[in-house]
Each structure stands twice: as structure tokens, then as C-alpha cells.
Design a protein around this motif. Structure first.
Motif, short mmCIF file in Angstrom:
data_model
loop_
_atom_site.label_atom_id
_atom_site.label_comp_id
_atom_site.label_asym_id
_atom_site.label_seq_id
_atom_site.Cartn_x
_atom_site.Cartn_y
_atom_site.Cartn_z
N GLY A 7 4.53 10.99 -13.60
CA GLY A 7 5.67 11.81 -13.99
C GLY A 7 5.40 13.29 -13.81
N ALA A 8 4.50 13.62 -12.89
CA ALA A 8 4.13 15.02 -12.68
C ALA A 8 5.12 15.71 -11.75
N ALA A 9 5.42 16.96 -12.06
CA ALA A 9 6.42 17.69 -11.28
C ALA A 9 5.84 18.28 -10.01
N ASP A 10 4.54 18.55 -9.99
CA ASP A 10 3.92 19.15 -8.81
C ASP A 10 2.45 18.75 -8.76
N ARG A 11 1.78 19.25 -7.73
CA ARG A 11 0.38 18.87 -7.52
C ARG A 11 -0.52 19.38 -8.65
N MET B 184 -1.01 2.08 -17.19
CA MET B 184 -0.19 2.09 -18.39
C MET B 184 0.81 3.25 -18.37
N VAL B 185 0.36 4.42 -17.92
CA VAL B 185 1.27 5.56 -17.80
C VAL B 185 2.40 5.22 -16.84
N ASN B 186 2.05 4.62 -15.71
CA ASN B 186 3.06 4.26 -14.72
C ASN B 186 4.05 3.24 -15.27
N SER B 187 3.59 2.30 -16.08
CA SER B 187 4.48 1.26 -16.61
C SER B 187 5.48 1.83 -17.61
N ILE B 188 5.13 2.91 -18.31
CA ILE B 188 6.05 3.55 -19.26
C ILE B 188 7.05 4.44 -18.55
N ARG B 189 6.74 4.86 -17.33
CA ARG B 189 7.64 5.64 -16.49
C ARG B 189 8.05 6.98 -17.11
N PRO B 190 7.12 7.92 -17.30
CA PRO B 190 7.53 9.24 -17.78
C PRO B 190 8.47 9.92 -16.80
N GLU C 69 -1.63 12.54 1.71
CA GLU C 69 -0.36 13.10 1.25
C GLU C 69 0.48 12.06 0.52
N LEU C 70 0.56 10.86 1.08
CA LEU C 70 1.30 9.79 0.43
C LEU C 70 0.63 9.38 -0.87
N GLY C 71 -0.70 9.36 -0.87
CA GLY C 71 -1.43 9.01 -2.10
C GLY C 71 -1.13 9.97 -3.23
N GLU C 72 -1.09 11.27 -2.92
CA GLU C 72 -0.76 12.26 -3.95
C GLU C 72 0.67 12.09 -4.45
N GLN C 73 1.59 11.77 -3.55
CA GLN C 73 2.98 11.59 -3.96
C GLN C 73 3.14 10.38 -4.86
N LEU C 74 2.46 9.28 -4.50
CA LEU C 74 2.52 8.07 -5.33
C LEU C 74 1.90 8.32 -6.71
N MET C 75 0.80 9.04 -6.74
CA MET C 75 0.15 9.33 -8.01
C MET C 75 1.01 10.26 -8.87
N GLN D 61 0.81 -1.21 0.00
CA GLN D 61 0.00 0.00 0.00
C GLN D 61 0.85 1.26 0.00
N THR D 62 2.06 1.16 0.52
CA THR D 62 2.94 2.33 0.54
C THR D 62 3.69 2.51 -0.77
N LYS D 63 3.60 1.50 -1.69
CA LYS D 63 4.33 1.58 -2.95
C LYS D 63 3.41 1.56 -4.17
N ALA D 64 2.27 0.88 -4.03
CA ALA D 64 1.38 0.73 -5.18
C ALA D 64 0.73 2.06 -5.55
N VAL D 65 0.41 2.19 -6.85
CA VAL D 65 -0.26 3.38 -7.33
C VAL D 65 -1.71 3.35 -6.84
N PRO D 66 -2.17 4.39 -6.17
CA PRO D 66 -3.55 4.38 -5.67
C PRO D 66 -4.56 4.48 -6.81
N ARG D 67 -5.78 4.06 -6.53
CA ARG D 67 -6.85 4.14 -7.52
C ARG D 67 -7.55 5.49 -7.41
N ILE D 68 -8.27 5.81 -8.46
CA ILE D 68 -9.06 7.04 -8.50
C ILE D 68 -10.52 6.69 -8.20
N LYS D 69 -11.10 7.43 -7.28
CA LYS D 69 -12.50 7.24 -6.94
C LYS D 69 -13.31 8.38 -7.55
N LEU D 70 -14.23 8.02 -8.44
CA LEU D 70 -15.04 9.02 -9.11
C LEU D 70 -16.19 9.46 -8.20
#
Length: 218
Positions: A51-55, A86-92, A40-46, A18-27
């Protein structure tokens, strides 16, 4: 002797994942949220996954992916999770790659949507429309892959050796090589081909001239 299973091990593994996996999006009815017990950790993982530089950039890319996931007029959580994975697997690695990879994933989703429409077309007009859209998207996707590879290699062109042929004397000729009647011609070095050309015609002319001279003396 049977021993009772250690129930704390799966819990520890789950907590670690849970501390490493990419969190899911809840609509939500008014938008979406990152589904993680630690916001805070969820935003950092996402942000790392996208590959986002900031929030702000993370929020922008997420909104675009959510809109691109729309199925039947509404965003689809399954599609969003797939696209983020898929975005995470390509690693921008920077903002440019983040935008390009988000486009790549969106184009793939739209292409598969067109493929679905094509398979379920009711008439020729729907069939042709879906086929044209699918064709354009299918051509766009490899172009995006090439653009990403070129950007990651800093625009350095790839060096391709089309053919290598070794002629008499162990000299290698590199380039488009054509071989006819034991004559090796390279478009990269015409002078080399001239040196390797046979001299049978010249020798024959000298031989014929010597025979004619002897007949005249006789």
C-alpha cells in the motif's frame, strides 16, 4: 492412446504468476533486495502489496518489517515473507493504512515470540515477564483492528439495536427492554411504557368507592 504432456503449460502458468505474485525479499550482508527478474516490476508489485504510494515509502516500510523480523539477533527471511504476505492480504489502501497494517503484523509477530518465550520459560521471573508482554500485545492487536475498521468507515459509528420487542397493538419498542408482570418498559421512550401500563389498581379503587357509597345509602 497416451499423449505426451504439454510442458509449455506449466511454464506459461509460472510466468503468469510471476507477473502478479508478491516478490520475496532477499537478505544481504549490507541490507536487502527485492528478488524478482524484472526489478522495476518487482518494485511495483511490492509497493502494491504494502500500500505504498512511492518508492521511498515502500523502502521505509520494508526496512521496518525486516527489523521487526529479527530472530536470534538477525533478520529472518521466512518472517519477512510472512509479514509481507499478511500485509498484502489485508490490502492497505493508502499510507495511513500501510503504516497501521505494518504495525499490526509486527505486533502479531512479537506476540507469538512472547508466547514462545512463555512456553520455554525456565523460571518464574521469565514466565511473568513473557506473560505480561504477551498480555499487552494481545490487547493491542484487537485495538489496532478496531482502529483500521474505524478509519476505513471514515469514523462513522456502528448502529446497534440491542433489543426489539413488540407490545400489544403491534407497536415496536426499540432499546433496552425490560418485561415484568406483563408490563413492557423501554428506556428509550418512557411515555410509551406509561401508555401500556395496566390500570387494574385504578379500576379497583373506583369499584371499592362505589361499594362504600351503596352501603352508606342502605
Amino acid at each position: 492412446m497416451n499423449t505426451a504432456p504439454d510442458l509449455t503449460v506449466p511454464a506459461a502458468i509460472a510466468a503468469n504468476d510471476q507477473t502478479k505474485a508478491v516478490p520475496r525479499i532477499k537478505l544481504l550482508s549490507h541490507g536487502f533486495s527485492i528478488d524478482h527478474p524484472d526489478p522495476e516490476l518487482g518494485e511495483q508489485l511490492m509497493a502494491n502489496a504494502l500500500g505504498a504510494a512511492d518508492r521511498e515509502s515502500m523502502d521505509g516500510i520494508l526496512r521496518q518489517l525486516v527489523r521487526a523480523s529479527v530472530t536470534g539477533g538477525s533478520p529472518d527471511e521466512v518472517n519477512v515473507s510472512f509479514m509481507i504476505s499478511m500485509v498484502n492480504s489485508i490490502r492497505p489502501r493508502d499510507s495511513v493504512e500501510a503504516m497501521l497494517v505494518a504495525q499490526m503484523v509486527s505486533v502479531h509477530v512479537m506476540a507469538m515470540r512472547c508466547a514462545h518465550h512463555l512456553a520455554n520459560a525456565d523460571d518464574l521471573a521469565q514466565h511473568d515477564s513473557a506473560a505480561r508482554a504477551l498480555g499487552r500485545l494481545a490487547r493491542t492487536f484487537p485495538a489496532q483492528i478496531e482502529a483500521l475498521n474505524r478509519y476505513r468507515s471514515h469514523g462513522e459509528p456502528a448502529i446497534t439495536v440491542q433489543n426489539v420487542s413488540v407490545g400489544d397493538g403491534g407497536k415496536a419498542i426499540v432499546g433496552n427492554v425490560t418485561q415484568h408482570a406483563n408490563v413492557i418498559v423501554s428506556d428509550k421512550n418512557p411515555a410509551s411504557a406509561a401508555r401500556h401500563a395496566p390500570k387494574a389498581s385504578g379500576s379497583r379503587r373506583k369499584h371499592d368507592s362505589a361499594d362504600a357509597k351503596r352501603e352508606a345509602q342502605a
